[in-house]
Scaffold this motif. Structure first.
Motif, mmCIF file in Angstrom:
data_model
loop_
_atom_site.group_PDB
_atom_site.id
_atom_site.type_symbol
_atom_site.label_atom_id
_atom_site.label_comp_id
_atom_site.label_asym_id
_atom_site.label_seq_id
_atom_site.Cartn_x
_atom_site.Cartn_y
_atom_site.Cartn_z
ATOM 1 N N VAL A 170 0.862 -1.168 0.000
ATOM 2 C CA VAL A 170 0.000 0.000 0.000
ATOM 3 C C VAL A 170 0.900 1.220 0.000
ATOM 4 O O VAL A 170 1.750 1.357 0.882
ATOM 5 C CB VAL A 170 -0.919 0.039 1.243
ATOM 6 N N GLU A 171 0.712 2.087 -0.998
ATOM 7 C CA GLU A 171 1.516 3.303 -1.098
ATOM 8 C C GLU A 171 0.616 4.516 -1.179
ATOM 9 O O GLU A 171 -0.456 4.464 -1.778
ATOM 10 C CB GLU A 171 2.419 3.256 -2.334
ATOM 11 N N LYS A 172 1.071 5.607 -0.591
ATOM 12 C CA LYS A 172 0.351 6.883 -0.620
ATOM 13 C C LYS A 172 1.190 7.867 -1.406
ATOM 14 O O LYS A 172 2.383 7.998 -1.162
ATOM 15 C CB LYS A 172 0.136 7.382 0.805
ATOM 16 N N LEU A 173 0.577 8.518 -2.372
ATOM 17 C CA LEU A 173 1.259 9.514 -3.189
ATOM 18 C C LEU A 173 0.345 10.721 -3.286
ATOM 19 O O LEU A 173 -0.651 10.682 -4.021
ATOM 20 C CB LEU A 173 1.570 8.948 -4.577
ATOM 21 N N GLU A 174 0.657 11.759 -2.541
ATOM 22 C CA GLU A 174 -0.167 12.963 -2.480
ATOM 23 C C GLU A 174 -1.638 12.595 -2.298
ATOM 24 O O GLU A 174 -2.044 12.252 -1.211
ATOM 25 C CB GLU A 174 0.082 13.847 -3.696
ATOM 26 N N THR A 175 -2.444 12.628 -3.358
ATOM 27 C CA THR A 175 -3.868 12.334 -3.208
ATOM 28 C C THR A 175 -4.245 10.977 -3.798
ATOM 29 O O THR A 175 -5.397 10.724 -4.086
ATOM 30 C CB THR A 175 -4.729 13.422 -3.888
ATOM 31 N N GLU A 176 -3.258 10.098 -3.958
ATOM 32 C CA GLU A 176 -3.513 8.764 -4.494
ATOM 33 C C GLU A 176 -3.176 7.708 -3.441
ATOM 34 O O GLU A 176 -2.225 7.854 -2.686
ATOM 35 C CB GLU A 176 -2.641 8.481 -5.726
ATOM 36 N N LEU A 177 -3.971 6.663 -3.431
ATOM 37 C CA LEU A 177 -3.703 5.497 -2.618
ATOM 38 C C LEU A 177 -3.578 4.331 -3.593
ATOM 39 O O LEU A 177 -4.506 4.059 -4.356
ATOM 40 C CB LEU A 177 -4.836 5.268 -1.616
ATOM 41 N N ARG A 181 -0.023 -11.354 -13.283
ATOM 42 C CA ARG A 181 0.246 -11.803 -11.907
ATOM 43 C C ARG A 181 0.247 -10.653 -10.909
ATOM 44 O O ARG A 181 0.216 -10.883 -9.701
ATOM 45 C CB ARG A 181 1.589 -12.542 -11.841
ATOM 46 N N LYS A 182 0.298 -9.433 -11.396
ATOM 47 C CA LYS A 182 0.357 -8.262 -10.518
ATOM 48 C C LYS A 182 -0.703 -7.266 -10.976
ATOM 49 O O LYS A 182 -0.805 -6.955 -12.158
ATOM 50 C CB LYS A 182 1.733 -7.611 -10.596
ATOM 51 N N VAL A 183 -1.482 -6.773 -10.033
ATOM 52 C CA VAL A 183 -2.479 -5.753 -10.331
ATOM 53 C C VAL A 183 -2.223 -4.554 -9.422
ATOM 54 O O VAL A 183 -1.939 -4.713 -8.240
ATOM 55 C CB VAL A 183 -3.934 -6.286 -10.174
ATOM 56 N N MET A 184 -2.291 -3.367 -10.034
ATOM 57 C CA MET A 184 -2.194 -2.121 -9.262
ATOM 58 C C MET A 184 -3.572 -1.457 -9.316
ATOM 59 O O MET A 184 -4.123 -1.223 -10.395
ATOM 60 C CB MET A 184 -1.151 -1.187 -9.854
ATOM 61 N N ILE A 185 -4.104 -1.175 -8.132
ATOM 62 C CA ILE A 185 -5.424 -0.566 -8.004
ATOM 63 C C ILE A 185 -5.221 0.796 -7.355
ATOM 64 O O ILE A 185 -4.703 0.886 -6.244
ATOM 65 C CB ILE A 185 -6.355 -1.437 -7.146
ATOM 66 N N THR A 186 -5.643 1.838 -8.060
ATOM 67 C CA THR A 186 -5.419 3.210 -7.594
ATOM 68 C C THR A 186 -6.744 3.904 -7.294
ATOM 69 O O THR A 186 -7.682 3.842 -8.073
ATOM 70 C CB THR A 186 -4.651 4.024 -8.657
ATOM 71 N N PHE A 187 -6.754 4.573 -6.151
ATOM 72 C CA PHE A 187 -7.879 5.403 -5.738
ATOM 73 C C PHE A 187 -7.372 6.836 -5.636
ATOM 74 O O PHE A 187 -6.352 7.096 -4.982
ATOM 75 C CB PHE A 187 -8.441 4.939 -4.381
ATOM 76 N N LEU A 188 -8.065 7.759 -6.264
ATOM 77 C CA LEU A 188 -7.675 9.170 -6.281
ATOM 78 C C LEU A 188 -8.461 9.950 -5.220
ATOM 79 O O LEU A 188 -9.489 9.498 -4.732
ATOM 80 C CB LEU A 188 -7.930 9.774 -7.649
ATOM 81 N N ALA A 189 -7.989 11.151 -4.945
ATOM 82 C CA ALA A 189 -8.652 12.063 -4.003
ATOM 83 C C ALA A 189 -8.829 11.424 -2.640
ATOM 84 O O ALA A 189 -9.869 11.542 -2.009
ATOM 85 C CB ALA A 189 -9.981 12.550 -4.569
ATOM 86 N N ILE A 190 -7.793 10.750 -2.189
ATOM 87 C CA ILE A 190 -7.819 10.119 -0.869
ATOM 88 C C ILE A 190 -7.098 11.032 0.110
ATOM 89 O O ILE A 190 -6.066 11.533 -0.151
ATOM 90 C CB ILE A 190 -7.133 8.732 -0.898
#
Length: 137
Positions: free
Chosen positions: A71-78, A128-137
């Motif tokens: 789990v990574e946090k980047l400004e307003t992205e999770l 085999r790898k999925v990245m799921i991004t949520f914005l405005a977090i």
């Protein structure tokens, strides 16, 4: 450019009971990041589906194989990264669960749910790898 901050990393065996770890993770993140109820629900469903897919479809419920989550946090992205040790799959050929011929199928809605609840879903390493991004977090 701002580097992402790693909030969590976890690895666990591919047994169905370990899907329960996702609920604990999301609850911790809700408190830590002050997530809204909607964000919490969307993250919980998306991650549960991704981990379910990794355990059952990717690793074929082989307890010797693991699922890794970061789990990574980047400004307003999770950003959640889920990776299994399976053979992968062709994510471009996944059937549409809303098509008439697929409505009665008991499975096949996980990727559809992830794509509709998250802001971005990307596959790597032959699926085999999925990245799921949520914005405005």
């Amino acid at each position: 450019m701002v580097e992402p901050v790693t909030l969590r990393e976890m690895e666990f065996s591919s047994v169905p009971e370990n899907i329960n770890l996702i609920e604990v993770l999301v609850e911790e993140l809700k408190v830590e990041l002050n997530l809204s109820e909607e964000a919490e629900a969307n993250i919980l469903v998306s991650l549960s589906e991704a981990v379910n897919n990794a355990i059952y479809h990717g690793n074929k419920s082989d307890p010797e194989k693991t699922v890794r989550i970061s789990v990574e946090k980047l400004e307003t992205e999770l950003i959640f990264t889920i990776e299994d040790q399976g053979a992968g799959f062709n994510f471009t050929t996944v059937r549409d669960p809303t098509a008439i011929e697929n409505l009665d199928q008991p499975t096949g809605r996980g990727i559809f749910l992830m794509r509709n609840l998250a802001d971005k879903v990307e596959y790597f390493s032959e699926g085999r790898k999925v990245m799921i991004t949520f914005l405005a977090i």
